[in-house]
Design an enzyme around this catalytic site. Sequence first.
Site, PDB file in Angstrom:
ATOM      1  N   ASP A  98      10.427  36.915 166.228  1.00 21.01           N
ATOM      2  CA  ASP A  98       8.865  36.431 166.159  1.00 21.01           C
ATOM      3  C   ASP A  98       8.476  37.208 164.894  1.00 21.01           C
ATOM      4  O   ASP A  98       8.571  37.823 164.178  1.00 21.01           O
ATOM      5  CB  ASP A  98       8.958  37.157 167.531  1.00 21.01           C
ATOM      6  CG  ASP A  98       7.401  36.266 168.283  1.00 21.01           C
ATOM      7  OD1 ASP A  98       6.838  36.099 167.558  1.00 21.01           O
ATOM      8  OD2 ASP A  98       7.350  35.836 169.566  1.00 21.01           O
TER       9      ASP A  98
ATOM     10  N   ASP B  93       5.722  32.902 176.289  1.00 20.76           N
ATOM     11  CA  ASP B  93       5.664  33.046 174.381  1.00 20.76           C
ATOM     12  C   ASP B  93       7.687  34.368 174.705  1.00 20.76           C
ATOM     13  O   ASP B  93       6.591  35.084 174.504  1.00 20.76           O
ATOM     14  CB  ASP B  93       5.127  33.156 174.064  1.00 20.76           C
ATOM     15  CG  ASP B  93       5.356  33.176 172.114  1.00 20.76           C
ATOM     16  OD1 ASP B  93       6.759  32.445 171.921  1.00 20.76           O
ATOM     17  OD2 ASP B  93       3.802  33.120 171.844  1.00 20.76           O
ATOM     18  N   ALA B  94       8.473  33.940 174.464  1.00 21.18           N
ATOM     19  CA  ALA B  94       9.854  34.731 174.599  1.00 21.18           C
ATOM     20  C   ALA B  94      10.440  34.414 173.721  1.00 21.18           C
ATOM     21  O   ALA B  94      10.911  35.768 173.520  1.00 21.18           O
ATOM     22  CB  ALA B  94      10.109  34.516 176.229  1.00 21.18           C
ATOM     23  N   LYS B  95      10.626  33.386 173.572  1.00 22.67           N
ATOM     24  CA  LYS B  95      11.675  33.354 171.909  1.00 22.67           C
ATOM     25  C   LYS B  95      12.851  33.386 172.434  1.00 22.67           C
ATOM     26  O   LYS B  95      13.712  34.335 171.763  1.00 22.67           O
ATOM     27  CB  LYS B  95      10.793  33.482 170.379  1.00 22.67           C
ATOM     28  CG  LYS B  95       9.801  33.052 170.335  1.00 22.67           C
ATOM     29  CD  LYS B  95       8.642  33.533 168.754  1.00 22.67           C
ATOM     30  CE  LYS B  95       7.775  32.227 168.915  1.00 22.67           C
ATOM     31  NZ  LYS B  95       6.438  33.173 168.941  1.00 22.67           N
ATOM     32  N   ARG B  96      12.922  33.045 174.138  1.00 23.87           N
ATOM     33  CA  ARG B  96      14.975  33.477 174.698  1.00 23.87           C
ATOM     34  C   ARG B  96      15.760  32.327 173.482  1.00 23.87           C
ATOM     35  O   ARG B  96      15.523  31.425 173.020  1.00 23.87           O
ATOM     36  CB  ARG B  96      14.197  33.537 175.534  1.00 23.87           C
ATOM     37  CG  ARG B  96      13.341  34.410 176.266  1.00 23.87           C
ATOM     38  CD  ARG B  96      14.217  36.147 175.351  1.00 23.87           C
ATOM     39  NE  ARG B  96      12.960  36.895 176.786  1.00 23.87           N
ATOM     40  CZ  ARG B  96      12.309  38.063 176.309  1.00 23.87           C
ATOM     41  NH1 ARG B  96      12.410  38.242 174.958  1.00 23.87           N
ATOM     42  NH2 ARG B  96      11.893  38.681 177.303  1.00 23.87           N
TER      43      ARG B  96
END
Lengths: 270, 270
Positions: A98, B93-96
């Site tokens: 991120d 919002d974790a951007k996994r």
Amino acid sequence: MSFMQSLRQAWARSGSLLCVGLDPEPARFPAHLRERPDAVFAFCAAIVDATADLVCAFKPQIAHFAALRAEDALERLIAHIHDAHPGVPVILDAKRGDIGSTARHYASEAFERYRADAVTLNPYLGRDSVEPFLERADKGAILLCRTSNPGGADFQALDCGGEPLYLRVAETIARDWNAHGNCALVVGATWPEELGKVRARVGTMPLLVPGIGAQGGDVAAVLRHGLDADGNGLIISASRAVLYAGDGEDFAAAAREAARTLREAIAAGR
Amino acid sequence: MSFMQSLRQAWARSGSLLCVGLDPEPARFPAHLRERPDAVFAFCAAIVDATADLVCAFKPQIAHFAALRAEDALERLIAHIHDAHPGVPVILDAKRGDIGSTARHYASEAFERYRADAVTLNPYLGRDSVEPFLERADKGAILLCRTSNPGGADFQALDCGGEPLYLRVAETIARDWNAHGNCALVVGATWPEELGKVRARVGTMPLLVPGIGAQGGDVAAVLRHGLDADGNGLIISASRAVLYAGDGEDFAAAAREAARTLREAIAAGR
């Protein structure tokens, strides 16, 4: 001791390139554990205690804990590895990535909260997104390069100016991101020739190689293409094939036997 | 109601393209909250209640909670948004991004545990890595495309057969991943021309645009390049500029004023 030092010592001490991935799935736990309130910790700790002398690292996968609201079990498990098996490095498999301010919180999660020695990271957002990890010279930053899944080719294999994206990623990390010598790369066992191409670019940088065992990667091919010039350089990870080798009260002994078999298959090919 | 339906209704009802990002940093909380045991929840809930009629979505950033061992506060916060402000979608919002079996656990974390309506995802591992999200037609899969940070160009801007990687990502997702019409893309406000190039490829697919406010993105340029043919299509996200607009007992009123100013700046440019 830094992650890289403890990894090299663990390779030497254990004579093993095997890493056991800790991916708890309660539905696959032995029946006598399933109803225990601390089943996740108890299961993983038993696997750890049964295999610690056979491995160069443990790799807990954080989603398996998060989906179960078992962050506390993950904290306890890593603390247990550090206490009971000092010197065995812990790789938190989280694939984080991120932008700047948020990346610091992910680094804090991995290193302060969970006390991991290294963490897996996604490079797609670029260097500043992983800077809070790179700057921790004592910790390992293990970046995705060529993943083991079928869809890994969707973008990683795209031609970027004459070579595939994953090689551009490998080269950029080796050249620009590794000032502290704390980087490693993830390359799936299912692509042994691509593993060899990565090895040719990155010298003795460690490669974390998932995909043997349940995913069917070929151990001999992994070794032929992936070993570094010193005959080390690989962290070969297996999860389900070890964790769920047995489903009775002797599950930990079955896991030990599966880990020993994998360790010997790896040793035979070195 | 699906994420896409509730997003379109929220755009219409609120007249707003603004999304408030919920990134709690206790050191920046007003003094009277800082010592409360439930400070993280209390702070975020006050911001939510003060701004809910001005936004088209809320976007809690999970690392900010995880670094504080505040998963419980995140669960309570999302439940509070659903209860007190029904119809306002919540983007986790974790951007996994991880391979098949693990991706299912991340999907379970986002949708079952946290009850998010949508989640941010990293596309680097390819389609099968996000399949457990894509197949949930009722949920949103918001994939990183061109991120707002300076290092975003490191790989996203690489030339892949005559066009940059981020456009290949946008096109692949629009063409192959969006069978359920539940995909969206992240494109940073700091690259408005690239936002326009993405918009030209993806029709009315929603674009989540962070980077206005503290990161300095230009609202007018974002609108000029990013609006879809219906004059919607954007989820313009601001976090710190709203959350920390004030640091006294009136912090929620200050956040409301900051959100109103941003909402009006956006409305003026439409």
